[in-house]
Design an enzyme around this catalytic site. Structure first.
Site, PDB file in Angstrom:
ATOM      1  CD  GLU A   1      17.952  -8.218  41.983  1.00  0.00           C
ATOM      2  OE1 GLU A   1      18.055  -8.044  40.738  1.00  0.00           O
ATOM      3  OE2 GLU A   1      17.845  -7.300  42.790  1.00  0.00           O
TER       4      GLU A   1
ATOM      5  CB  CYS B   1      17.475  -4.396  38.895  1.00  0.00           C
ATOM      6  SG  CYS B   1      16.626  -4.990  40.368  1.00  0.00           S
TER       7      CYS B   1
END
Length: 451
Positions: free
Chosen positions: A227, A261
């Site tokens: 991720e 993010c």
């Protein structure tokens, strides 16, 4: 030594001795031994300490939130919300893990055939500093309930949080070494991945770190979930309800002082509404309250480290050199970065092509809806896109035009325990959360029983 300090005032917090190679070897061996026992626990037995974990998190939410604020500068209200979200995560898997891991019957000519979901072993998690509790628990909770054990290598500037998490799992009643924090350096991480007892690795972090660790995992033929970063697009069509959604769009960029993010990084606005959008967005930025992360009134704290603020400023400067225009903000004082608005942003600029990990919003004007989708898809990343419009049917048509891991309409991209989370392209691979997340680190075993 590992030294942590408060990025708001630069005051030292604590110092920690890194683990030696021998200590890390002992941690791996203990985690492996615990796995041989933990894997034999029935789901009801595994759920008991998970329930206790949720209860402790709720009781100590202020304590853990304060620790996060001190170590990486997160505004305290957001830190409390992070801990409370971890409670939701634990409750979700407490309720659903047994169903997610139940044998899946498949009709064949055999007397009985099914898929069983068996744990793999010791799983290493390499985690970042921006959500010190959520990122870890998002990985660790389903991994443990699947019957694996966990080694955590956390970011060094949140070492206090990493050790607090280890103690939390112990106090909740998980077997010793079911969850272990290792204070390791990059070279030691490579050794851990190579170790025969470590069977998989999960990374949340930058593309550079993810690429390096994925290469190591591939070298030793070990499954991994990555991720990684993103430069999410927030598309605003001309019919968007700015009265209803402007606060959401600002929060999508400025949450966690822009250090997320999944934050909206590129605001792609169609021409008819562009000027109105920019004026409203700028006014919202002016009203954000700067201050001590420990204060309940603070909206924007500081970035986690001064060097990160300097790196962000350099990305903005390089974008300006290529024609971008700063129309608000861009003042930097040590680790504080003023919420900033960049206009006249185009492909080929860092503000468009790279991930700006801080409170800088890049605004791009699109001539129409078609160009807005083209610009949104023009990215090496693929974590998530958000679209604001009253035309929901047109939004449905746009879904397959964006090759990202998530597509949110009239809301900000966010992680939710009920939904799979992950990206495409340079944003990584694999999924966390939901049913898909708990299946990442299991052996999906085909069982065929013929009478």
């Amino acid at each position: 030594m590992i030294h942590t300090k408060n990025p708001y005032n630069n005051e030292p917090i604590a110092s920690y001795a890194p683990h030696t190679d021998a200590q890390i070897e002992a941690c791996i061996e203990k985690a492996h031994t615990t796995f041989s026992q933990w894997r034999g626990y029935g789901m009801e037995e595994r759920l008991v300490p998970m329930g206790a974990l949720a209860k402790l998190l709720l009781e100590r939410s202020r304590r853990y939130a304060s620790l996060m604020s001190q170590e990486m500068g997160k505004p305290i209200q957001q830190a409390v919300a992070e801990v409370e979200k971890c409670v939701w995560l634990c409750d979700f898997y407490h309720e659903n893990a047994e169903d997610f891991l139940a044998d899946e019957l498949i009709e064949t000519e055999a007397g009985e055939s099914f898929i069983s979901y068996d744990p793999l072993g010791v799983v290493l998690g390499v985690m970042p500093w921006n959500y010190p509790f959520w990122q870890v628990l998002r990985f660790a909770v389903p991994t443990l309930l699947a019957g694996n054990t966990v080694l955590l290598k956390h970011a060094s500037n949140v070492t206090g949080s990493a050790l607090a998490l280890e103690e939390l799992f112990k106090e909740a009643g998980f077997p010793e070494a079911a969850f272990t924090t290792v204070l390791a350096n990059h070279g030691q991480v490579a050794h851990i991945i190579a170790h025969a007892h470590v069977r998989a690795v999960s990374v949340t972090g930058s593309g550079t770190a993810g690429s390096h660790i994925a290469k190591l995992a591939g070298q030793f033929v070990k499954p991994s979930v990555m991720e990684l970063g993103g430069n999410n697009a927030c598309i605003v069509w001309e019919d968007a309800d700015l009265d209803a959604h402007m606060d959401t769009m600002v929060n999508a960029r400025m949450q966690n002082t822009g250090q997320s993010c999944i934050a909206a990084k590129r605001f792609i606005v169609t021409e008819p509404i562009y000027d109105d959008f920019v004026a409203r967005f700028k006014e919202k930025l002016k009203n954000l309250k700067r201050g001590d992360p420990a204060s309940e009134a603070t909206d924007i704290g500081v970035m986690a480290r001064e060097d990160l603020a300097r790196e962000l400023q350099q990305q903005v400067a390089r974008s300006v050199e290529k024609g971008a225009v700063v129309t608000h903000g861009n003042t930097v004082e040590k680790a504080y970065y003023e919420p900033t608005l960049l206009e006249n942003v185009r492909p080929g600029m860092p503000a468009f092509d790279e991930e700006l990990f801080g409170p800088v919003a890049a605004v791009i004007k699109a001539k129409d809806r078609a160009e807005s989708l083209e610009l949104a898809a023009n990215s090496k990343f693929g974590l998530g896109t958000m679209l604001f419009t009253r035309d929901v049917e047109a939004a449905r048509w746009a879904i397959d035009q964006i090759p990202d891991g998530a597509f949110f309409v009239n809301d900000m991209v966010k992680s939710d325990p009920r939904l799979p989370f992950g990206g495409t392209k340079m944003s990584g691979y694999g999924r966390e959360l939901s049913r898909e997340g708990i299946h990442e680190f299991v052996n999906k075993k085909t069982v065929y029983l013929k009478p």
